[in-house]
Design a protein around this motif. Structure first.
Motif, PDB file in Angstrom:
ATOM      1  N   ILE A   1      19.906  56.011 -42.690  1.00 14.16           N
ATOM      2  CA  ILE A   1      19.552  57.420 -42.567  1.00 14.16           C
ATOM      3  C   ILE A   1      20.525  58.105 -41.609  1.00 14.16           C
ATOM      4  O   ILE A   1      20.995  59.205 -41.889  1.00 14.16           O
ATOM      5  CB  ILE A   1      18.091  57.588 -42.089  1.00 14.16           C
ATOM      6  N   HIS A   2      20.814  57.455 -40.491  1.00 15.46           N
ATOM      7  CA  HIS A   2      21.777  57.993 -39.519  1.00 15.46           C
ATOM      8  C   HIS A   2      23.094  58.312 -40.217  1.00 15.46           C
ATOM      9  O   HIS A   2      23.615  59.416 -40.126  1.00 15.46           O
ATOM     10  CB  HIS A   2      21.970  56.960 -38.411  1.00 15.46           C
ATOM     11  N   ASP A   3      23.645  57.329 -40.927  1.00 11.57           N
ATOM     12  CA  ASP A   3      24.934  57.503 -41.585  1.00 11.57           C
ATOM     13  C   ASP A   3      24.878  58.584 -42.663  1.00 11.57           C
ATOM     14  O   ASP A   3      25.790  59.396 -42.794  1.00 11.57           O
ATOM     15  CB  ASP A   3      25.406  56.192 -42.200  1.00 11.57           C
ATOM     16  N   TYR A   4      23.797  58.596 -43.429  1.00 12.79           N
ATOM     17  CA  TYR A   4      23.636  59.609 -44.478  1.00 12.79           C
ATOM     18  C   TYR A   4      23.683  61.011 -43.877  1.00 12.79           C
ATOM     19  O   TYR A   4      24.380  61.892 -44.394  1.00 12.79           O
ATOM     20  CB  TYR A   4      22.317  59.387 -45.226  1.00 12.79           C
ATOM     21  N   LEU A   5      22.959  61.219 -42.792  1.00 10.21           N
ATOM     22  CA  LEU A   5      22.939  62.545 -42.175  1.00 10.21           C
ATOM     23  C   LEU A   5      24.304  62.914 -41.603  1.00 10.21           C
ATOM     24  O   LEU A   5      24.763  64.053 -41.760  1.00 10.21           O
ATOM     25  CB  LEU A   5      21.860  62.622 -41.098  1.00 10.21           C
ATOM     26  N   VAL A   6      24.976  61.967 -40.941  1.00  7.27           N
ATOM     27  CA  VAL A   6      26.306  62.251 -40.399  1.00  7.27           C
ATOM     28  C   VAL A   6      27.255  62.681 -41.509  1.00  7.27           C
ATOM     29  O   VAL A   6      28.037  63.622 -41.357  1.00  7.27           O
ATOM     30  CB  VAL A   6      26.874  61.025 -39.639  1.00  7.27           C
ATOM     31  N   LEU A   7      27.184  62.018 -42.652  1.00 12.88           N
ATOM     32  CA  LEU A   7      28.111  62.312 -43.750  1.00 12.88           C
ATOM     33  C   LEU A   7      27.728  63.546 -44.563  1.00 12.88           C
ATOM     34  O   LEU A   7      28.577  64.120 -45.242  1.00 12.88           O
ATOM     35  CB  LEU A   7      28.221  61.103 -44.676  1.00 12.88           C
ATOM     36  N   ASN A   8      26.465  63.967 -44.493  1.00 13.58           N
ATOM     37  CA  ASN A   8      26.007  65.045 -45.368  1.00 13.58           C
ATOM     38  C   ASN A   8      25.612  66.335 -44.681  1.00 13.58           C
ATOM     39  O   ASN A   8      25.206  67.287 -45.347  1.00 13.58           O
ATOM     40  CB  ASN A   8      24.853  64.540 -46.234  1.00 13.58           C
ATOM     41  N   ILE A   9      25.708  66.371 -43.353  1.00 14.26           N
ATOM     42  CA  ILE A   9      25.431  67.615 -42.624  1.00 14.26           C
ATOM     43  C   ILE A   9      26.703  68.015 -41.891  1.00 14.26           C
ATOM     44  O   ILE A   9      27.355  67.185 -41.268  1.00 14.26           O
ATOM     45  CB  ILE A   9      24.278  67.438 -41.605  1.00 14.26           C
ATOM     46  N   SER A  10      27.023  69.279 -41.968  1.00 13.36           N
ATOM     47  CA  SER A  10      28.147  69.822 -41.208  1.00 13.36           C
ATOM     48  C   SER A  10      27.589  70.617 -40.036  1.00 13.36           C
ATOM     49  O   SER A  10      26.604  71.346 -40.182  1.00 13.36           O
ATOM     50  CB  SER A  10      28.987  70.758 -42.075  1.00 13.36           C
ATOM     51  N   TYR A  11      28.231  70.487 -38.888  1.00 11.85           N
ATOM     52  CA  TYR A  11      27.792  71.245 -37.722  1.00 11.85           C
ATOM     53  C   TYR A  11      28.113  72.720 -37.928  1.00 11.85           C
ATOM     54  O   TYR A  11      29.245  73.079 -38.257  1.00 11.85           O
ATOM     55  CB  TYR A  11      28.467  70.723 -36.444  1.00 11.85           C
ATOM     56  N   ALA A  12      27.119  73.572 -37.743  1.00 10.73           N
ATOM     57  CA  ALA A  12      27.257  75.018 -37.958  1.00 10.73           C
ATOM     58  C   ALA A  12      27.871  75.661 -36.726  1.00 10.73           C
ATOM     59  O   ALA A  12      27.198  76.303 -35.936  1.00 10.73           O
ATOM     60  CB  ALA A  12      25.898  75.625 -38.294  1.00 10.73           C
ATOM     61  N   GLU A  13      29.163  75.498 -36.556  1.00 14.16           N
ATOM     62  CA  GLU A  13      29.883  75.963 -35.362  1.00 14.16           C
ATOM     63  C   GLU A  13      29.852  77.477 -35.162  1.00 14.16           C
ATOM     64  O   GLU A  13      29.837  77.950 -34.053  1.00 14.16           O
ATOM     65  CB  GLU A  13      31.353  75.539 -35.427  1.00 14.16           C
ATOM     66  N   ASP A  14      29.865  78.224 -36.234  1.00 10.69           N
ATOM     67  CA  ASP A  14      30.024  79.679 -36.137  1.00 10.69           C
ATOM     68  C   ASP A  14      28.718  80.431 -35.965  1.00 10.69           C
ATOM     69  O   ASP A  14      28.673  81.631 -36.124  1.00 10.69           O
ATOM     70  CB  ASP A  14      30.758  80.200 -37.362  1.00 10.69           C
TER      71      ASP A  14
END
Length: 125
Positions: A1-14
């Motif tokens: 689950i950890h890896d899935y989330l890291v690979l499938n969520i982008s940090y919303a920087e803006d």
């Protein structure tokens, strides 16, 4: 689950200049369905998935600066040997296809070296 989330969520920087947008990216729904979030969104997505499969997990609210100016959220997870801290946001080093494990299953003393814990949501002493 950890890896899935890291690979499938982008940090919303803006999102930080737009308070309404920032609140949108603080949800597990936006993290899971739109693939974009800030720290609380990552933490909520992990929390929902872990609780769904029967692993006790809580959301930690705190900050990553000693002066308390950089609010952040991560998880407190019970995985067999007791509770450990998991920060999916900070394990997303390039916001792309790399995975870090620097903040996976950290002890209380280890996580406190880089963060202040304000509250663990739903945690009963």
């Amino acid at each position: 689950i950890h890896d899935y989330l890291v690979l499938n969520i982008s940090y919303a920087e803006d999102t930080f200049e737009d308070e309404l947008a920032d609140s949108k990216y603080n949800t597990g729904y936006t993290a899971s369905m739109e693939g974009s979030a800030v720290g609380l969104g990552y933490a909520q997505a992990l929390n929902l998935m872990l609780n769904y499969i029967g692993i006790d997990a809580y959301i930690v609210l705190g900050d990553v600066d000693q002066d308390g100016t950089n609010d952040h959220a991560w998880n407190y997870v019970n995985y067999g040997t007791g509770y450990r801290h998991v920060d999916v946001t900070w394990d997303d080093p390039d916001k792309g296809n790399k995975i870090s494990y620097d903040y996976l299953m950290k002890s209380d003393s280890s996580i406190r070296s880089s963060r202040n814990i304000d509250k663990i949501l739903g945690w009963e002493d």
